[in-house]
Design an enzyme around this catalytic site. Structure first.
Site, PDB file in Angstrom:
ATOM      1  N   HIS A  33       0.727  -1.251   0.018  1.00 41.21           N
ATOM      2  CA  HIS A  33       0.052   0.157   0.196  1.00 41.21           C
ATOM      3  C   HIS A  33       0.878   1.043  -0.041  1.00 41.21           C
ATOM      4  O   HIS A  33       1.982   0.923   0.074  1.00 41.21           O
ATOM      5  CB  HIS A  33      -0.963  -0.122   1.246  1.00 41.21           C
ATOM      6  CG  HIS A  33      -0.149  -0.099   2.519  1.00 41.21           C
ATOM      7  ND1 HIS A  33       0.740   0.547   3.053  1.00 41.21           N
ATOM      8  CD2 HIS A  33      -0.346  -1.358   3.569  1.00 41.21           C
ATOM      9  CE1 HIS A  33       0.878   0.271   4.375  1.00 41.21           C
ATOM     10  NE2 HIS A  33       0.358  -1.156   4.350  1.00 41.21           N
ATOM     11  N   HIS A  36       4.125   1.308   2.025  1.00 38.32           N
ATOM     12  CA  HIS A  36       5.294   0.789   1.541  1.00 38.32           C
ATOM     13  C   HIS A  36       5.795   1.316   0.516  1.00 38.32           C
ATOM     14  O   HIS A  36       7.070   1.549   0.522  1.00 38.32           O
ATOM     15  CB  HIS A  36       4.789  -0.748   0.948  1.00 38.32           C
ATOM     16  CG  HIS A  36       4.104  -1.720   1.865  1.00 38.32           C
ATOM     17  ND1 HIS A  36       2.727  -2.128   1.972  1.00 38.32           N
ATOM     18  CD2 HIS A  36       4.702  -2.318   3.090  1.00 38.32           C
ATOM     19  CE1 HIS A  36       2.661  -2.891   2.855  1.00 38.32           C
ATOM     20  NE2 HIS A  36       3.957  -3.180   3.645  1.00 38.32           N
TER      21      HIS A  36
END
Ligand code: PAF
Length: 286
Positions: A33, A36
């Site tokens: 997501h 990250h």
């Protein structure tokens, strides 16, 4: 971008780079997501070659935890990383990571830091994290690695492992990515039902209020923590802990004069949420 799934290919790909480039590593469990991607972008700024690992590590899940249902989305992850201009993705199988099986593995102890806060309800979790991260460090041999600040206790465990085991890897952190309503991004947010999702941002809102009050001194801090727990319980959370600790070593606030942070973990239905927020006025950890 090259995607490798076995250790010999990873070493071969990296051999060419090692002498001339700074290698950065972003360990992840995939299902990427925006949080990250923030880590990935930071690693790209800091290093010449960036390796991202995608591996759901069985060793860090307890027997009653969500290992089997943890969201996995390899092809989407690879597409996102390609778009970020990542050099190398390491997506190993369990056989590659634990050839003798997890039961027979030599493991790393996270030490006392691994058994406080989240470690109380997740015994062995941080040993599992430390073990897989140590393995990734040994395989990739990066100069630097980037971890997210939502998992602050994990960050401290990894910093302690790196320095106490003389790993000579610079550990960088990146701030938590949040939805507009404040909820910290996490793969586990997918487990929240609609009504739970609507209530979930109360965790960070409550921790923020407790942090502001904690800046006023020890007495106010103890009261703020007790009230934060109560507020969350009333809002339907099953609270595991709300605590104020030194953000560098996670010692209790009253034992240390260092920068403080409020940490919280609470469940909404079956979903366990964690978050943390600095106490204003505390110097920031670099
Ligand atoms: O933070 C995570 O996603 C995991 O704990 C890590 C660091 C990738 C180890 O499996």
């Amino acid at each position: 971008m090259v995607v490798v799934t076995d250790k010999p290919s990873l070493c071969r790909e990296l051999d060419g780079h090692r002498l001339t480039s700074t290698v950065g590593l972003v360990p992840t469990m995939g299902n990427l997501h925006a949080g990250h991607l923030r880590l990935v972008r930071k690693a790209k700024l800091l290093g010449d070659v960036v390796v991202v690992s995608l591996y759901v590590n069985p060793l860090q899940f307890g027997p009653d935890e969500d290992f089997s249902i943890y969201p996995r989305n390899r092809s989407r992850d690879i597409r996102l990383l390609e778009r970020e201009g990542i050099d190398l993705v390491f997506a190993p199988s369990h056989e590659q990571m634990y050839p003798s099986g997890t039961e027979q593995s030599v493991t790393i102890s996270a030490g006392p830091t691994g058994s406080i806060l989240c470690g109380k309800s997740r015994p062995g979790h941080f040993d599992g994290v430390a073990t897989v991260v140590a393995k990734l460090f040994n395989l990739v041999r990066p100069s630097l690695a980037v971890f997210g600040e939502k998992d602050w206790q994990q960050l401290v465990v990894i910093r302690q492992m790196g320095s106490q085991l003389d790993m000579a890897i610079d550990i960088h952190s990146e701030r938590t990515e949040r939805d507009e309503d404040g909820l910290a991004l996490s793969s586990r947010n997918q487990y929240l039902r609609r009504k739970e999702r609507a209530r979930a941002p109360r965790l960070i809102a409550t921790l923020r209020r407790a942090a502001t009050r904690s800046a006023k001194g020890a007495e106010e801090r103890d009261q703020a923590v007790a009230e934060a727990r109560e507020e969350l319980e009333v809002a339907g959370f099953a609270v595991e802990y709300v605590e104020v600790r030194n953000e560098r070593n996670l010692q209790p606030a009253h034992d240390s004069g260092g920068p403080l942070r409020v940490f919280g973990a609470a469940c909404l239905g079956k979903t366990r949420l964690i978050d943390n927020v600095p106490v204003p006025g505390s110097p920031l950890t670099p």
